[in-house]
Design an enzyme around this catalytic site. Sequence first.
Site, PDB file in Angstrom:
ATOM      1  N   HIS A  69       0.816  -1.226   0.000  1.00 46.98           N
ATOM      2  CA  HIS A  69       0.000   0.000   0.000  1.00 46.98           C
ATOM      3  C   HIS A  69       0.849   1.276   0.000  1.00 46.98           C
ATOM      4  O   HIS A  69       0.325   2.365  -0.236  1.00 46.98           O
ATOM      5  CB  HIS A  69      -0.935   0.029   1.214  1.00 46.98           C
ATOM      6  CG  HIS A  69      -1.981  -1.036   1.192  1.00 46.98           C
ATOM      7  ND1 HIS A  69      -2.890  -1.150   0.163  1.00 46.98           N
ATOM      8  CD2 HIS A  69      -2.264  -2.053   2.057  1.00 46.98           C
ATOM      9  CE1 HIS A  69      -3.693  -2.185   0.403  1.00 46.98           C
ATOM     10  NE2 HIS A  69      -3.326  -2.755   1.545  1.00 46.98           N
ATOM     11  N   ASP A 116      -2.223 -10.711  -2.608  1.00 52.23           N
ATOM     12  CA  ASP A 116      -2.849 -10.253  -1.366  1.00 52.23           C
ATOM     13  C   ASP A 116      -4.324  -9.935  -1.629  1.00 52.23           C
ATOM     14  O   ASP A 116      -4.691  -9.536  -2.734  1.00 52.23           O
ATOM     15  CB  ASP A 116      -2.102  -8.995  -0.899  1.00 52.23           C
ATOM     16  CG  ASP A 116      -2.534  -8.485   0.465  1.00 52.23           C
ATOM     17  OD1 ASP A 116      -1.801  -8.735   1.435  1.00 52.23           O
ATOM     18  OD2 ASP A 116      -3.596  -7.815   0.562  1.00 52.23           O
ATOM     19  N   HIS A 120      -5.929  -7.409  -0.757  1.00 51.92           N
ATOM     20  CA  HIS A 120      -6.120  -5.984  -1.027  1.00 51.92           C
ATOM     21  C   HIS A 120      -5.311  -5.533  -2.250  1.00 51.92           C
ATOM     22  O   HIS A 120      -4.186  -5.997  -2.453  1.00 51.92           O
ATOM     23  CB  HIS A 120      -5.695  -5.154   0.184  1.00 51.92           C
ATOM     24  CG  HIS A 120      -6.431  -5.501   1.433  1.00 51.92           C
ATOM     25  ND1 HIS A 120      -5.939  -6.410   2.357  1.00 51.92           N
ATOM     26  CD2 HIS A 120      -7.630  -5.091   1.905  1.00 51.92           C
ATOM     27  CE1 HIS A 120      -6.809  -6.534   3.353  1.00 51.92           C
ATOM     28  NE2 HIS A 120      -7.839  -5.751   3.104  1.00 51.92           N
ATOM     29  N   ASP A 138      -4.415 -13.112   3.094  1.00 50.16           N
ATOM     30  CA  ASP A 138      -5.700 -12.664   3.633  1.00 50.16           C
ATOM     31  C   ASP A 138      -6.855 -12.968   2.684  1.00 50.16           C
ATOM     32  O   ASP A 138      -7.998 -12.589   2.949  1.00 50.16           O
ATOM     33  CB  ASP A 138      -5.662 -11.172   3.992  1.00 50.16           C
ATOM     34  CG  ASP A 138      -4.882 -10.328   2.998  1.00 50.16           C
ATOM     35  OD1 ASP A 138      -4.471 -10.868   1.947  1.00 50.16           O
ATOM     36  OD2 ASP A 138      -4.682  -9.140   3.274  1.00 50.16           O
TER      37      ASP A 138
END
Lengths: 343, 343
Positions: free
Chosen positions: B160, B196, B198, B285
């Site tokens: 991120h 991931d 996200h 995740d």
Amino acid sequence: MITVHSPDHVLRAARTELAGGRLVPPFECPERVAFVLDRIAAVGLGAVVTPEAQGLDPVLRVHDAGFVRFLETAWDEWVASGAAGEAIPIIWPARRMSQDRIPRSITGRLGHYALAAETSISQGTWAAARAAADVAVGAADRVLGGERAVFGLCRPPGHHAARDMFGGYCFLNNAAIAAQRLRDRGLSRVAILDVDFHHGNGTQDIFYDRDDVVYLSLHGDPMDAFPYFLGHADEIGVGAGEGFNANFPLPRGTLWPRWSAALAEAIGRARRLGAEVLVISLGVDTFEGDPISFFKLTSDDFLRMGEAIGRAGLPTVFLMEGGYAVAEIGLNAVNVLMGFESV
Amino acid sequence: MITVHSPDHVLRAARTELAGGRLVPPFECPERVAFVLDRIAAVGLGAVVTPEAQGLDPVLRVHDAGFVRFLETAWDEWVASGAAGEAIPIIWPARRMSQDRIPRSITGRLGHYALAAETSISQGTWAAARAAADVAVGAADRVLGGERAVFGLCRPPGHHAARDMFGGYCFLNNAAIAAQRLRDRGLSRVAILDVDFHHGNGTQDIFYDRDDVVYLSLHGDPMDAFPYFLGHADEIGVGAGEGFNANFPLPRGTLWPRWSAALAEAIGRARRLGAEVLVISLGVDTFEGDPISFFKLTSDDFLRMGEAIGRAGLPTVFLMEGGYAVAEIGLNAVNVLMGFESV
């Protein structure tokens, strides 16, 4: 001087403000209004009246319709999402991220419509924000009706709220709503004079490309003070609005002589630009005892501030903004109004 | 497979994450690494080695120098400002606010360099972030040295983190630093495959206008999932980078068949574009038991994921990203590595 006031302001009673990395009781609290009302009564300033409900039309003249719908439903959606605390944004459309697509998720929409995270949306916030907008319109309408000056005791405050973003304790921009009302009811040029310690980034945003509403603000230098990302002296407006926005950022420790010189310049600008009416964003967090600001005005200086505004000789709508030295907020705010009336 | 790991990750041990309007213990916690190391030992994956300190040069190849200086000093400045909690931004340069002037105030700079508020900067964060970057470079260097695949057990994660912004538990973009290292040491085209849950908005941001580092990401649809404001399918790169960025947003409840079809498409894209090496942003995740995500992969699916990546037949740098079902993170992450090795 008549005061317009809505008891519905108490519906804005958030439990949490994000400050210094902790969740603390909000500086912007219902007790602020109680102290102002007490002082109004103590000095016999004049009648305190309740505004008529105006519906959303005056709000939608300056705010984005999607933003208004968001504010209306945000608390219920937040609670429905299972969140345990008040609604605080955790991410926003930062540099080079998308500002066009509005997320479905309430967490995403909260970030889309926020410009700050200290201000949580709590139960009742929307009702209180609407009542404050009604106060602003009610005050403007009484000046349109012939009063020399009226005090709109708005709470929550408004000047940080942009066309489509909330933050800085503000949800709907009361001063912008009042200024637009004055325009819509026939005045051709309005000046908003923002004497709150903080730059009114939201008001500037709403009128930045317009020449019919002048925005003039005295405030803590945004290099050092909230809202940090707007309020520099070289922000002068754009397009038709060029020359109709003027910022007076001032340094830490500013005292009355320097502050009042900037005020005189701002009032002179309003007159030269042909303003027919003043809307005063009346924050008293310029006070030396304010817990979150850094100017050093005294309670007596607020009398002089009111006198200087009164000498402008224009019909004037005072609207309450900030001021967080709660015990002195009534004294300081009403001193401005009494100074005005003494001229 | 060799694992590169720095014990300094424990220096990132924030006490607070802003979630659901409350400050809670962070999901991204030191225990995550302990579970992965335990599983590596239990299955005998291979040696665990400590990386060499690299200094800031590899970091500055992909991050803004002002941002890096900010991260280095932010905690000390925050403490010096008198704040009682961890460093959490309260305002940011929102729409139509100034992005050019960087405030003097630490509160203002915190907002300038942040893209999210759930992630607090805590004591030790900078040292841990630097160690994670060293892990990434150490893993890349071993693949450059001839290893078929190496696992960099980075923590804090990185995907991120943008060129000049932190958030989403990330400070320095480990995958971007590794990819740039591979480029700087002679490989002509690198593909970063981000599995991931996200979207890796930071990685996309860093390479969006480049054709030498391909970014491919499978993730929860940003209309519904963090980071909300980047990760749509029509973000394909810009300028020279057009066609070298590919997003595969997937809906709530996605199971292995749909997820693996997108994976096959992403790997096919990497091969067609001539990638010579893969960097895997390895978040687990996507697991059905993850507390903050919404895909439904099983622990066995992670074996199949590793097999599919292994069949790409490219040298591969695995770098740890997210995964918050802490008790299962070792099983799931190491399953990917074992699946890869089984091919």
